[in-house]
Design an enzyme around this catalytic site. Structure first.
Site, short mmCIF file in Angstrom:
data_model
loop_
_atom_site.label_atom_id
_atom_site.label_comp_id
_atom_site.label_asym_id
_atom_site.label_seq_id
_atom_site.Cartn_x
_atom_site.Cartn_y
_atom_site.Cartn_z
N HIS A 1 1.09 -1.13 0.25
CA HIS A 1 0.28 0.29 0.54
C HIS A 1 1.27 1.40 -0.02
CE1 HIS A 1 -2.92 3.09 1.05
NE2 HIS A 1 -4.08 2.17 0.92
N ASP B 1 -8.38 -5.27 -0.06
CA ASP B 1 -8.35 -6.25 -1.08
C ASP B 1 -8.15 -7.17 -1.18
OD1 ASP B 1 -9.54 -4.41 -2.50
OD2 ASP B 1 -7.96 -3.48 -3.14
N1 COA Z 1 3.42 -7.61 -4.14
C1 COA Z 1 5.17 -8.11 -4.34
N2 COA Z 1 6.25 -6.84 -4.31
C2 COA Z 1 5.95 -5.33 -4.23
C3 COA Z 1 4.12 -5.76 -3.64
C4 COA Z 1 3.46 -6.15 -3.54
N3 COA Z 1 2.71 -6.78 -3.78
N4 COA Z 1 4.32 -4.28 -3.94
C5 COA Z 1 5.06 -2.97 -4.27
N5 COA Z 1 6.10 -4.20 -3.70
C6 COA Z 1 7.41 -4.51 -3.35
C7 COA Z 1 8.10 -3.34 -5.42
O1 COA Z 1 8.57 -4.72 -6.41
C8 COA Z 1 9.41 -3.12 -4.43
O2 COA Z 1 10.40 -3.75 -3.91
P1 COA Z 1 12.24 -3.37 -4.43
O3 COA Z 1 11.84 -2.53 -3.43
O4 COA Z 1 12.90 -4.71 -4.74
O5 COA Z 1 11.60 -2.82 -6.12
C9 COA Z 1 9.25 -2.44 -2.90
O6 COA Z 1 7.68 -2.97 -2.70
C10 COA Z 1 8.45 -0.96 -2.94
O7 COA Z 1 7.47 -1.16 -4.17
P2 COA Z 1 6.24 0.17 -4.87
O8 COA Z 1 5.59 0.26 -6.00
O9 COA Z 1 7.45 1.47 -5.02
O10 COA Z 1 5.63 0.51 -3.38
P3 COA Z 1 4.67 1.40 -3.54
O11 COA Z 1 4.31 2.16 -2.38
O12 COA Z 1 5.07 2.46 -4.87
O13 COA Z 1 2.92 0.41 -4.02
C11 COA Z 1 0.88 -0.19 -4.26
C12 COA Z 1 1.72 0.21 -3.92
C13 COA Z 1 -0.43 0.06 -3.68
C14 COA Z 1 0.57 0.65 -6.02
C15 COA Z 1 1.90 -1.80 -4.75
O14 COA Z 1 2.03 -2.07 -3.43
C16 COA Z 1 1.00 -2.49 -5.73
O15 COA Z 1 1.12 -2.54 -6.90
N6 COA Z 1 0.14 -3.18 -4.82
C17 COA Z 1 -0.84 -4.86 -5.37
C18 COA Z 1 -1.81 -4.08 -5.90
C19 COA Z 1 -2.97 -3.56 -5.23
O16 COA Z 1 -2.55 -4.93 -3.77
N7 COA Z 1 -3.32 -2.75 -4.82
C20 COA Z 1 -4.60 -1.92 -4.27
C21 COA Z 1 -4.21 -1.07 -3.12
S1 COA Z 1 -5.12 -0.89 -1.73
#
Ligand code: COA
Length: 383
Positions: free
Chosen positions: A265, A319
């Site tokens: 998140h 979710d």
């Molecule tokens: N599964 C596996 N790894 C994950 C992950 C996930 N769902 N979400 C983030 N990571 C990892 C990334 O690969 C990254 O790793 P790194 O540092 O080795 O490159 C690290 O965690 C940070 O990720 P980042 O994308 O910068 O985090 P964010 O805060 O920008 O992303 C989300 C937040 C919600 C967009 C992201 O976690 C995601 O896409 N989750 C899945 C979709 C989802 O459930 N969305 C509903 C949100 S309520």
């Protein structure tokens, strides 16, 4: 200040930029806390109904017994759709996504009810009641009609969640199932300045009518980066199929750095408090209605992901468990985001009212990165 000559700092996605002052909800991402109007989400989920929480979000205080009775009575009284709206739902493609139908249906409601004089208290009141009460009926009616069944007339002897389950199945709603849905609606009703809430405030700031505000917010919620992750979680669980395959499949995903849907998140760096409540609800629902292997698969994924990704702050979000719960409630997978919408209407309307109070139309600037002034070559001189 001219947009074409100055270069203000550009923040992609406006991350970290305050877009409004708001007293509706707050999050502490490090501690995993969510508050609606200062009340912890866990307390609201344990002690309140969705109707009570909707009032709290809208008006800032928990309702008294008589305020709740009046509000709930009005909601029950206004659940029915005009036959023109039901007729319209009969003519949309059965393949339409429920979110597209919801957005259109809410826009259509705006043609039947007064909404343009947004500062009038009676217009605000009518919109709040109409939208919170009729949106569940719109969703249920479309889900029935697309299967070739008739839309079911809402009942006024049931709470909002129980009536929704009744309109979906035409069966007497199970009280445990109804309470579980009621709590799901509480958990999804509001979540600070996310994309759809920002959308609702931008549209509200133009003094557009509340049906335009809410239908725009539904469009924003419909995107897979916002409302659609719970649908994706269920597809993942189904594709894994059994608990003994989790380590191989999800372990491989983590090795390849694939995103696991329902995990992580932008704000929460620990387990989403709503996921904790949902997990308890799922256990309660499965104890009552029979277990679902997908829940065991999800729990094993959570354990594995916590071991391997916990240090990055990746934990289940709301979710992760909501799809399994909705599926057990016999809600079709492609309608999960519409259930989110039924609930979030309360939060969007709370932000609409807040935006109108001291409104200033949104008009951000931009960082122009296009061509400088160019001389125009008339068509007859171009090759
Ligand atoms: N599964 C596996 N790894 C994950 C992950 C996930 N769902 N979400 C983030 N990571 C990892 C990334 O690969 C990254 O790793 P790194 O540092 O080795 O490159 C690290 O965690 C940070 O990720 P980042 O994308 O910068 O985090 P964010 O805060 O920008 O992303 C989300 C937040 C919600 C967009 C992201 O976690 C995601 O896409 N989750 C899945 C979709 C989802 O459930 N969305 C509903 C949100 S309520």
């Amino acid at each position: 200040m001219s947009e074409t000559t100055t270069k203000p700092a550009f923040v992609n996605g406006l991350e970290g930029i305050p877009a409004a002052e708001s007293g509706v909800s707050s999050i502490n991402g490090q501690l995993g806390k969510l508050y609606y109007r200062g009340y912890a989400i866990e307390d609201l989920a344990e002690h309140c109904t969705f109707e009570e929480v909707a009032w709290l979000l809208l008006y800032g205080e928990l309702p008294s017994q008589s305020q709740l009775a009046t509000f709930d009575g009005q909601l029950r009284q206004h659940r029915r759709l005009k036959y023109n709206i039901v007729d319209m739902l009969k003519h949309v493609p059965v393949t339409a996504h429920p979110m597209a139908v919801l957005q259109t249906g809410i826009g259509a409601l705006g043609m039947f009810y007064p909404g343009r004089e947004v500062q009038k208290p009676e217009v605000q009141q009518s919109a709040v009641i109409n939208l919170i009460s009729k949106v569940p009926t719109l969703v249920a009616a479309f889900l029935r009609l697309r299967e070739g069944n008739s839309a079911i007339t809402p009942r006024d002897d049931l709470g909002l969640a129980a009536n929704f389950l009744y309109m979906l199945t035409e069966r007497e709603p199970d009280p445990v199932a109804a309470r579980v849905l009621d709590v799901c609606l509480i958990l999804h009703a509001e979540h600070t300045m996310n994309a759809s809430t920002f959308t609702s405030r931008v549209v509200a700031s133009t003094l557009a009518d509340p049906y335009a505000v809410v239908s725009s917010a539904v469009g924003s919620l419909s995107g897979p980066l916002h409302g659609g992750a719970n649908e994706q979680v269920l597809y993942l669980l189904d594709s894994i199929g059994s608990v003994d395959r989790v380590d191989e499949v999800v372990g491989g995903m983590i090795d390849r750095k694939d995103k696991i849907m329902g995990m992580g998140h932008r704000v929460y760096k620990t387990k989403d408090p709503r996921a904790k409540v949902l997990q308890k609800l799922a256990t309660r629902l499965f104890d009552h209605l029979g277990t679902d292997e997908r829940y065991e698969i999800a729990r094993r994924i959570e354990t594995l992901a916590t071991e391997r990704l916990g240090s990055k702050g990746i934990y289940p979000n709301v979710d992760f468990y909501s799809g399994i719960v909705y599926s057990k409630l016999e809600i079709p997978t492609d309608a999960f985001t519409a259930i989110f919408g039924i609930s979030r209407v309360a939060g969007w309307l709370a932000h609409w009212l807040e935006q109108l109070d001291g409104n200033r139309i949104f008009r951000p600037t931009q960082v122009y990165n296009g061509a400088a002034h160019r001389e125009l070559t008339p068509m007859h001189q171009r090759g």
